[in-house]
Design a protein around this motif. Structure first.
Motif, short mmCIF file in Angstrom:
data_model
loop_
_atom_site.label_atom_id
_atom_site.label_comp_id
_atom_site.label_asym_id
_atom_site.label_seq_id
_atom_site.Cartn_x
_atom_site.Cartn_y
_atom_site.Cartn_z
N ALA A 240 0.83 -1.21 0.00
CA ALA A 240 0.00 0.00 0.00
C ALA A 240 0.86 1.25 0.00
CB ALA A 240 -0.93 -0.01 1.21
N ALA B 11 2.44 1.63 -3.54
CA ALA B 11 1.45 2.00 -4.56
C ALA B 11 1.09 3.47 -4.47
CB ALA B 11 0.20 1.13 -4.40
N ALA B 12 1.09 4.02 -3.26
CA ALA B 12 0.70 5.42 -3.08
C ALA B 12 1.87 6.38 -3.22
CB ALA B 12 0.05 5.59 -1.71
N TYR C 276 1.02 15.07 -5.04
CA TYR C 276 0.95 14.72 -3.62
C TYR C 276 1.27 15.92 -2.72
CZ TYR C 276 2.25 12.47 0.81
OH TYR C 276 2.35 12.11 2.12
N THR D 81 -8.08 5.53 -4.77
CA THR D 81 -8.19 5.96 -6.16
C THR D 81 -7.87 4.81 -7.10
OG1 THR D 81 -5.88 6.69 -6.20
CG2 THR D 81 -7.53 8.34 -5.60
N ARG E 180 -4.01 4.15 -7.61
CA ARG E 180 -3.36 3.38 -6.54
C ARG E 180 -3.58 1.89 -6.77
NH1 ARG E 180 -3.73 1.05 -1.12
NH2 ARG E 180 -5.89 0.54 -1.62
N ASN F 213 -1.34 0.68 -9.48
CA ASN F 213 0.04 0.56 -9.00
C ASN F 213 0.27 -0.70 -8.19
OD1 ASN F 213 0.94 2.92 -10.20
ND2 ASN F 213 0.59 4.19 -8.41
N ALA G 90 -0.83 8.15 -7.84
CA ALA G 90 -2.00 7.71 -7.07
C ALA G 90 -2.82 8.86 -6.53
CB ALA G 90 -1.54 6.82 -5.91
N TRP G 91 -2.27 10.07 -6.51
CA TRP G 91 -2.94 11.23 -5.91
C TRP G 91 -3.61 12.10 -6.95
CZ3 TRP G 91 -2.81 11.00 -0.65
CH2 TRP G 91 -1.88 10.12 -0.10
N GLU H 264 -5.35 10.34 -13.52
CA GLU H 264 -4.02 9.76 -13.64
C GLU H 264 -3.63 9.51 -15.09
OE1 GLU H 264 -6.62 6.62 -14.59
OE2 GLU H 264 -6.76 8.06 -12.96
#
Length: 619
Positions: free
Chosen positions: A145, A148-149, A162, A305, A308, A311, A415-416, A420
């Motif tokens: 996690a 991925a973020a 981010y 999201t 994420r 990813n 991811a943010w 994307e």
């Protein structure tokens, strides 16, 4: 009895070693022979053909393997906290938690070597690839996690949203708002004239790109390739689909993926679900999934999201190429073959192919009709034209085909960023890669109600702003990597597009008022009015001309009367832009989910919830 055993032994020795042992455990000889035939035709090992074509279930295969090797079989192995991700899954080998030893889910050449070893290691247990994958994801959930973020924000902080806007960006925005509000109070006409003069280069770029793309010939259907590539020459292709609360379209998605004209043994399909999405899990559990589909449960984390989730799956991609689809997509059957052929013809700097998205539920409402026109203009005219011109392209959210190595080198998706796809398209251009058009269609479902449409478009507008902020944070770096013209085009297509939507109703109203009013004007005012009118009329032309060209290419002339409503439709886009600007301040990473499976009509007949029909595997 002895004759039966002798016959089984004879059959097993006539088969490849990776599946020959199964004859001694009661598997039908016909299924094993079918696997050998498929393996010969597609250039894979017989065990891959057997499992990915669904001729035998994973537990049956690996329990028989454990019995053959006289090793324990673990249905749910408990792994050591140090089990590496993604290496354990890709290698099919991970350390166990207690008592030492390893658990393996061998495939291909690793399986062959293990079966040829007369004395396999005693500190080894056997499990299925699915069980090993679940166990690694559970053991390393927090790390997965986190990566991925934050892989992109930590690896390249200047390329992710981010951290938000930089101090200079915020100061510039605040100063601009202050001057604009003061100017509107003191002298509205001069303030508007100043704003129009400053923003006109962005608007002019958008208009020129749209009109130039409309002049280029990009047919809907390319010339047929001289010959069809044989299955053995095709590479492994990864397909990633991020799902969240998609129970309505789960069966149709599986059917659409199952009908792809590509060797099943070379398809590496990954459906990524969120840990709390029990409804989609239940829907997929009720479907007999093809053997080449893996279900990956993304570990809980923030932000919630789509990028994420993508990813999480990207490190596990086994394909030379990777494509992203949405839950409701129905791609052309030959799209993957076309992508492989296109990548082979194109230079290495073409890192992505964007297929053409088209709306299938056109007749659901007036909104879906206008959405169909908008998508036809974007994916059949503008994006192919931008690719030919060499402009950066904000990608669509689906049917993007990537070279997997390039995608990994760029740390995947941000991811943010809530668009994307657009961000990744601009990032590819920033690092010298190009996006090319893939003239193959993917059917999509458009939201048919104003509320659903507005939620989706608000997210898009917010994401375009995020993309503009990310790539203009460091102007010197951006200009040096993009080059001036590509930077100019990229900013115009993202942040410039939002800015034009924000001021669209005000500029339209102002121009109408100004040009209906009479009164003496200075020579400078006449020049300004003439330039403004020219830009305004060119802007209208850039709305109508691509739409008409697109309707011609799609053969959708019945929608021509609806083109007249596009100026009103873009008024709704303006509302979404203002909502996106507001959300950027109060909830920058909120993902406005679009619900699917609500279509009432289908132009192609493909939007039906049908379950794939597959041969029942040996249990």
């Amino acid at each position: 009895m002895r004759q039966g055993l002798a016959e089984q032994t004879r059959q097993s020795t006539a088969l490849p070693v990776e599946i020959g042992f199964l004859a001694r455990y009661g598997l039908p000889p016909a299924a094993l022979r079918d696997a050998v035939m498929v393996a010969d035709l597609t250039g894979v090992t017989a065990d891959e053909a057997l499992l990915k074509h669904g001729l035998v279930e994973e537990p049956v295969f690996y329990r028989a393997l454990a019995a053959e090797l006289r090793l324990p079989f673990l249905a749910a192995p408990r792994l050591s906290p140090g089990a590496p991700f993604p290496e354990s899954i890709l290698a099919g080998l991970a350390p166990l938690a207690r008592g030492g030893g390893f658990v393996a889910a061998p495939q291909g050449e690793k399986l062959v070597r293990l079966l040829k070893d007369l004395r396999p290691p005693r500190a080894l247990a056997i499990t299925t690839p699915s069980s090993l994958r679940r166990s690694v994801l559970q053991a390393q959930g927090r790390l997965i996690a986190h990566r991925a973020a934050l892989d992109l924000p930590h690896g390249a902080p200047g390329l992710s949203i981010y951290g938000g806007a930089s101090v200079p960006q915020m100061a510039t925005g605040f100063l601009f708002a202050l001057i604009a509000s003061f100017g509107i109070v003191v002298s509205p006409s001069k303030a508007v004239a100043l704003f129009a003069s400053l923003a006109s280069p962005l608007f002019l770029c958008i208009v020129v790109l749209r009109l130039a793309a409309s002049l280029l010939r990009n047919p809907l259907h390319p010339p047929l390739s001289p010959e069809r590539a044989d299955d053995a020459s095709l590479p492994v292709y990864t397909v990633i689909v991020a799902l969240y609360r998609e129970k309505r379209v789960a069966s149709r998605l599986v059917a659409a993926l199952d009908r792809l004209d590509y060797p099943a043994a070379k398809l590496d399909i990954k459906l990524v679900l969120e840990a709390d999405d029990r409804e989609t899990m239940a829907a997929l559990a009720g479907i007999r999934l093809p053997g080449n589909i893996e279900i990956i449960i993304a570990p809980p984390g923030h932000p919630r999201t789509k990028p994420r989730a993508l990813n999480v799956a990207l490190p596990l991609a086994r394909g030379r190429f990777t494509v992203v689809y949405d839950a409701e997509d129905v791609p052309d059957r030959e799209q993957l073959r076309m992508a492989v052929s296109a990548f082979a013809r194109m230079p290495a700097d073409v890192a992505c192919l964007q297929a053409r998205l088209t709306i299938d539920n056109t007749d659901d409402s007036w909104l879906t009709r206008l959405f169909t026109i908008e998508y036809a203009a974007l994916f059949d005219v503008l994006n192919p034209g931008l690719a030919e011109i060499g402009s950066p392209i904000p990608l669509g959210g689906t049917s993007n085909h990537f070279r997997t190595t390039v995608l990994r080198s760029l740390c995947g998706w941000d991811a943010w960023n809530v668009t994307e796809d657009a961000d990744l398209g601009i990032r590819l251009a920033r690092f010298g890669y190009r996006v090319a058009d893939l003239p193959s269609s993917t059917l999509e479902e458009a939201p048919s109600t104003t509320r659903a449409w507005l939620r989706q478009r608000t997210r898009w507008m917010k994401g375009f702003l995020q993309t503009g902020i990310s790539h203009s944070r460091n102007l010197r770096s951006g200009l040096s990597q993009f080059g001036f013209w590509r930077f100019y085009a990229g900013m115009s297509l993202t942040a410039g597009g939002v800015l034009s939507a924000l001021v669209y109703p005000f500029c339209t109203g102002l121009f109408v008022v100004l040009w209906l009013s009479d009164g003496p004007r200075s020579q400078l005012e006449e020049i300004w009015y003439a330039g403004s009118l020219t830009l305004f009329l060119a802007g209208l032309a850039s709305i109508f001309i691509p739409a008409c060209v697109a309707l011609h290419r799609r053969g959708l002339w019945r929608l021509l009367p609806w083109v007249a409503l596009l100026p009103l439709y873009y008024g709704l886009v303006s509302l979404a832009a203002w909502r996106g600007l507001w959300e950027l301040g109060i909830a920058p990473f909120r993902w406005n989910k679009t619900s699917h499976g609500l279509a009432r009509t289908s132009r192609s007949g493909a939007f039906r919830n049908t379950k794939p029909v597959r041969p029942r595997p040996y249990r």
